[in-house]
Design a protein around this motif. Structure first.
Motif, PDB file in Angstrom:
ATOM      1  N   ILE A 127       0.841  -1.380   0.123  1.00 27.53           N
ATOM      2  CA  ILE A 127       0.007  -0.127   0.125  1.00 27.53           C
ATOM      3  C   ILE A 127       0.897   1.137  -0.303  1.00 27.53           C
ATOM      4  O   ILE A 127       1.917   1.427   0.540  1.00 27.53           O
ATOM      5  N   LEU A 131      -1.818   6.386  -0.077  1.00 29.53           N
ATOM      6  CA  LEU A 131      -3.140   6.356   0.418  1.00 29.53           C
ATOM      7  C   LEU A 131      -3.747   7.311   1.487  1.00 29.53           C
ATOM      8  O   LEU A 131      -5.006   7.446   1.965  1.00 29.53           O
ATOM      9  N   LYS A 132      -2.652   7.638   2.485  1.00 31.05           N
ATOM     10  CA  LYS A 132      -2.882   8.557   3.493  1.00 31.05           C
ATOM     11  C   LYS A 132      -3.380   9.946   3.001  1.00 31.05           C
ATOM     12  O   LYS A 132      -4.356  10.486   3.549  1.00 31.05           O
ATOM     13  N   ALA A 135      -7.142   9.449   1.696  1.00 27.17           N
ATOM     14  CA  ALA A 135      -8.094   9.602   3.018  1.00 27.17           C
ATOM     15  C   ALA A 135      -8.256  10.949   3.660  1.00 27.17           C
ATOM     16  O   ALA A 135      -9.465  11.520   4.071  1.00 27.17           O
ATOM     17  N   ALA A 139     -11.614  13.353   3.609  1.00 23.35           N
ATOM     18  CA  ALA A 139     -12.032  13.829   4.902  1.00 23.35           C
ATOM     19  C   ALA A 139     -12.083  15.696   4.856  1.00 23.35           C
ATOM     20  O   ALA A 139     -13.064  16.115   5.174  1.00 23.35           O
ATOM     21  N   GLN A 151     -11.886  22.686  11.030  1.00 18.55           N
ATOM     22  CA  GLN A 151     -11.532  21.339  10.724  1.00 18.55           C
ATOM     23  C   GLN A 151     -10.580  21.418   9.450  1.00 18.55           C
ATOM     24  O   GLN A 151      -9.646  20.688   9.634  1.00 18.55           O
TER      25      GLN A 151
ATOM     26  N   ASP B 133       0.915   5.037  11.630  1.00 24.31           N
ATOM     27  CA  ASP B 133       1.272   4.914  10.345  1.00 24.31           C
ATOM     28  C   ASP B 133       0.594   3.597   9.972  1.00 24.31           C
ATOM     29  O   ASP B 133       1.481   2.524   9.661  1.00 24.31           O
ATOM     30  N   GLU B 135      -0.647   2.304   7.488  1.00 24.42           N
ATOM     31  CA  GLU B 135      -0.435   1.672   6.098  1.00 24.42           C
ATOM     32  C   GLU B 135       0.901   1.082   5.992  1.00 24.42           C
ATOM     33  O   GLU B 135       0.949   0.021   5.414  1.00 24.42           O
ATOM     34  N   TYR B 234      -9.439  -0.447   1.390  1.00 20.20           N
ATOM     35  CA  TYR B 234     -10.591   0.219   1.758  1.00 20.20           C
ATOM     36  C   TYR B 234     -10.570   0.369   3.337  1.00 20.20           C
ATOM     37  O   TYR B 234     -11.105   1.376   3.884  1.00 20.20           O
ATOM     38  N   LEU B 236      -8.325   0.077   5.445  1.00 22.44           N
ATOM     39  CA  LEU B 236      -7.299   1.046   5.844  1.00 22.44           C
ATOM     40  C   LEU B 236      -7.747   2.579   5.743  1.00 22.44           C
ATOM     41  O   LEU B 236      -7.411   3.481   6.788  1.00 22.44           O
ATOM     42  N   THR B 237      -8.436   2.836   4.473  1.00 19.92           N
ATOM     43  CA  THR B 237      -8.857   4.367   4.311  1.00 19.92           C
ATOM     44  C   THR B 237      -9.849   4.606   5.218  1.00 19.92           C
ATOM     45  O   THR B 237      -9.856   5.741   5.759  1.00 19.92           O
ATOM     46  N   ARG B 240      -8.613   5.465   8.655  1.00 17.52           N
ATOM     47  CA  ARG B 240      -7.905   6.512   8.606  1.00 17.52           C
ATOM     48  C   ARG B 240      -8.787   7.828   8.641  1.00 17.52           C
ATOM     49  O   ARG B 240      -8.635   8.786   9.267  1.00 17.52           O
ATOM     50  N   MET B 241      -9.547   7.570   7.786  1.00 16.74           N
ATOM     51  CA  MET B 241     -10.706   8.991   7.762  1.00 16.74           C
ATOM     52  C   MET B 241     -11.317   8.985   9.115  1.00 16.74           C
ATOM     53  O   MET B 241     -11.595  10.321   9.644  1.00 16.74           O
ATOM     54  N   THR B 244      -8.840  10.451  11.782  1.00 13.78           N
ATOM     55  CA  THR B 244      -8.630  11.882  11.436  1.00 13.78           C
ATOM     56  C   THR B 244      -9.506  12.879  11.794  1.00 13.78           C
ATOM     57  O   THR B 244      -9.320  13.977  12.241  1.00 13.78           O
ATOM     58  N   ARG B 245     -10.980  12.488  11.462  1.00 12.60           N
ATOM     59  CA  ARG B 245     -12.090  13.433  11.735  1.00 12.60           C
ATOM     60  C   ARG B 245     -12.225  13.512  13.396  1.00 12.60           C
ATOM     61  O   ARG B 245     -12.390  14.486  13.955  1.00 12.60           O
ATOM     62  N   VAL B 247      -9.682  13.246  15.576  1.00  7.55           N
ATOM     63  CA  VAL B 247      -8.598  13.778  16.120  1.00  7.55           C
ATOM     64  C   VAL B 247      -8.793  15.391  15.744  1.00  7.55           C
ATOM     65  O   VAL B 247      -8.553  16.140  16.688  1.00  7.55           O
TER      66      VAL B 247
END
Lengths: 172, 355
Positions: A127, A131-132, A135, A139, A151, B133, B135, B234, B236-237, B240-241, B244-245, B247
């Motif tokens: 991966i 990919l980060k 995402a 967001a 935000q 991290d 990923e 998918y 992982l994404t 993370r999303m 992130t939100r 945080v």
């Protein structure tokens, strides 16, 4: 916490209902899973149970390789071998669909098509760190739609930081 | 509980908290489940096959370039304290107490990798990540799995993917849990709103003890509920999303608390510091809840700590097995609340209230 009914000690399903009964100033409290036959009996009476038993007739199916029965699987027990997936495939699919354990993003016919769309054995897929970014950008889009600019600013900072780090790594 | 053995390499596991830097996203755990096609799953496995599987799996794992100096422990030779220490160290939400015999545990020098053999599935590969991290951690986990797959035939079905004893984990067999410290969201009563806004059928938010109603230490554990019908990328994404939100929301609320001079939160933070400084006995939940508020006080600049004090590490050192390992002399379980209070008193006395 109150005990499960004695007959339910084998049931591995999560506890969902706490049933309290007060008879002649005496209170009894029992915890059980959402599909407990004891609960059905108490809520709907004995006749419902008879109907439900009829419904479940012919469920003596068991895996020939490991001996795990269909009833055991319905009670939430673990499968005994890979063969179980072939023997109980249809029931497993129904149970997983009922519990929302198959992604709603899978658009193919869940009853007939493969449910697995991830890696296959031996498949090597690294991966990418980008990919980060995907995402974070998704967001960011969502926060902008919500007009949450505070935000969004924090997300932009994170995206910038990752991009700068990637650039620095490339230079090295 | 059995006493610890000072020379045991298990208790010398490298502390991954040293690398921890984030003040909200504390840690992530990734777990990959696999079974061998030739054998029945562990719950139906004949006793004589268990040792054979452990040997087979350990031989196929030990030379992997991704792990350094692996060590194999057999469950029947392990004390409950050793099992609990591993469970705490790798932040595993299942428990190992059912591992009475026939299971194997392999960890390496990094303190970030644990393989469990013959527990629920033949193989459960676990990685812990402290650097947000997921990923990179997944890539390492996948390389270990691919390496083991060269000499083992994993149970696989074209329709259900990788087969696991619990059908709810079949498919990718990948479970991810993110540990988020969100005291500002919880103390201001904004948690319900966050959960409603981020509602996702494929991600569930629970507390440290697995309940959705109790967030011990203001730690929210977000984990994926679907392993089937999704790709690993998918999952992982999506995770993370979600993180992130959460945080970003936590950071925003912390800012607002600071700007708004919230007296109610100030009161809670100062009382928590008082409890840690003066309590004679502290149970783990009470300790984690107080530490969480003190950590928030530090973030908001209401409390000052000496340079180099790692509050996240202290947070997790309060748990039973880690605390027993920290205490120099042997200690019995009933004594632990007192010893925990003493340990935390020592830390709290180094903190200065600035408000």
């Amino acid at each position: 916490m109150a005990d499960r009914p004695l007959d339910c000690t084998e049931c591995k399903r999560p506890l969902a209902v706490c049933y309290t009964e007060i008879v002649d100033n005496k209170m009894t409290r029992t915890v059980m899973c959402a599909s407990c036959p004891h609960l059905e009996k108490r809520l709907y009476g004995i006749f419902h149970k008879v109907d439900s038993q009829k419904e479940h007739m012919g469920t003596a199916l068991a895996c020939g390789n490991c001996g795990v029965s269909l009833d055991a699987i319905r009670m939430g027990h673990l499968l005994g071998c890979g063969e179980c997936y072939s023997v109980f495939g249809e029931t497993l699919t129904d149970e997983l669909l009922k519990e929302n354990r198959i992604s709603r993003h899978l658009t193919s016919n869940k009853k007939t098509q493969p449910l697995h769309i991830g890696r296959a054995p031996g498949e090597v897929t690294e991966i990418s760190p980008t990919l980060k970014l995907i995402a974070l950008n998704e967001a960011l889009d969502e926060t902008l739609i919500r007009e949450d600019y505070e935000q969004a600013a924090l997300l932009r900072d994170q995206i910038r930081e990752i991009k700068e780090k990637a650039d620095n790594d490339q230079e090295k | 509980m059995t006493k610890k053995n000072e020379s045991d390499p298990l208790y010398q596991l490298k502390n991954p908290w040293e690398k921890q830097t984030h003040n909200v996203w504390l840690a992530s755990t990734l777990s990959l489940s696999r079974n061998l096609s030739k054998f029945k799953f562990p719950n139906k496995l004949d006793k004589d096959k268990e040792q054979q599987i452990i040997t087979l799996l350990y031989d196929s794992l030990k030379e992997s370039p991704e792990i350094n100096h692996p060590l194999l422990y057999h469950s029947e030779k392990m004390t409950p304290l050793q099992k609990e220490f591993l469970l705490e160290h790798f932040m595993i939400l299942d428990n190992f107490y059912q591992a009475h015999g026939g299971e194997g545990f392999v960890f390496d020098d990094s303190g970030e990798f644990l393989a469990v053999f013959n527990l629920q599935d033949h193989i459960q590969l676990n990685m812990i990540d402290m650097q947000q991290d997921i990923e990179k951690t997944w890539n390492r986990l996948a390389r270990i799995e691919t390496y083991m797959g060269r000499s083992n035939d994993f149970a696989y079905h074209p329709r259900f993917g990788f087969l696991t004893s619990n059908p709810r984990q079949a498919g990718t067999g990948l479970s991810i849990a993110l540990y988020l410290h969100i005291p500002a969201i919880i103390q201001t009563g904004e948690l319900a709103e966050l959960l409603e806004r981020e509602k996702d059928e494929e991600v569930e938010a629970i507390g440290l003890q697995g309940k959705t109603t109790e967030m011990i230490g203001d730690i929210l554990v977000a984990h994926n509920t679907c392993t089937l019908g999704l790709t690993e990328e998918y999952i992982l994404t999506a995770m993370r999303m979600w993180a992130t939100r959460a945080v970003v929301t936590e950071i925003n609320i912390r800012k607002k608390i600071q700007e708004g001079d919230n007296e109610q939160i100030k009161n809670r933070v100062t009382r928590a510091l008082g409890l840690l400084t003066h309590a004679y006995q502290l149970e783990v939940i009470e300790a984690l809840n107080s530490l969480s508020l003190v950590k928030l006080g530090l973030e908001l600049g209401w409390i000052r700590a000496p340079m180099g004090m790692n509050m996240n590490q202290i947070f997790f050192n309060c748990r039973r097995a880690h605390l027993m390992n920290l205490i120099e002399d042997n200690v019995e379980v009933p004594e632990l609340p007192k010893r925990r209070a003493e340990y935390l008193k020592g830390i709290a006395q180094q903190l200065t209230l600035t408000i």
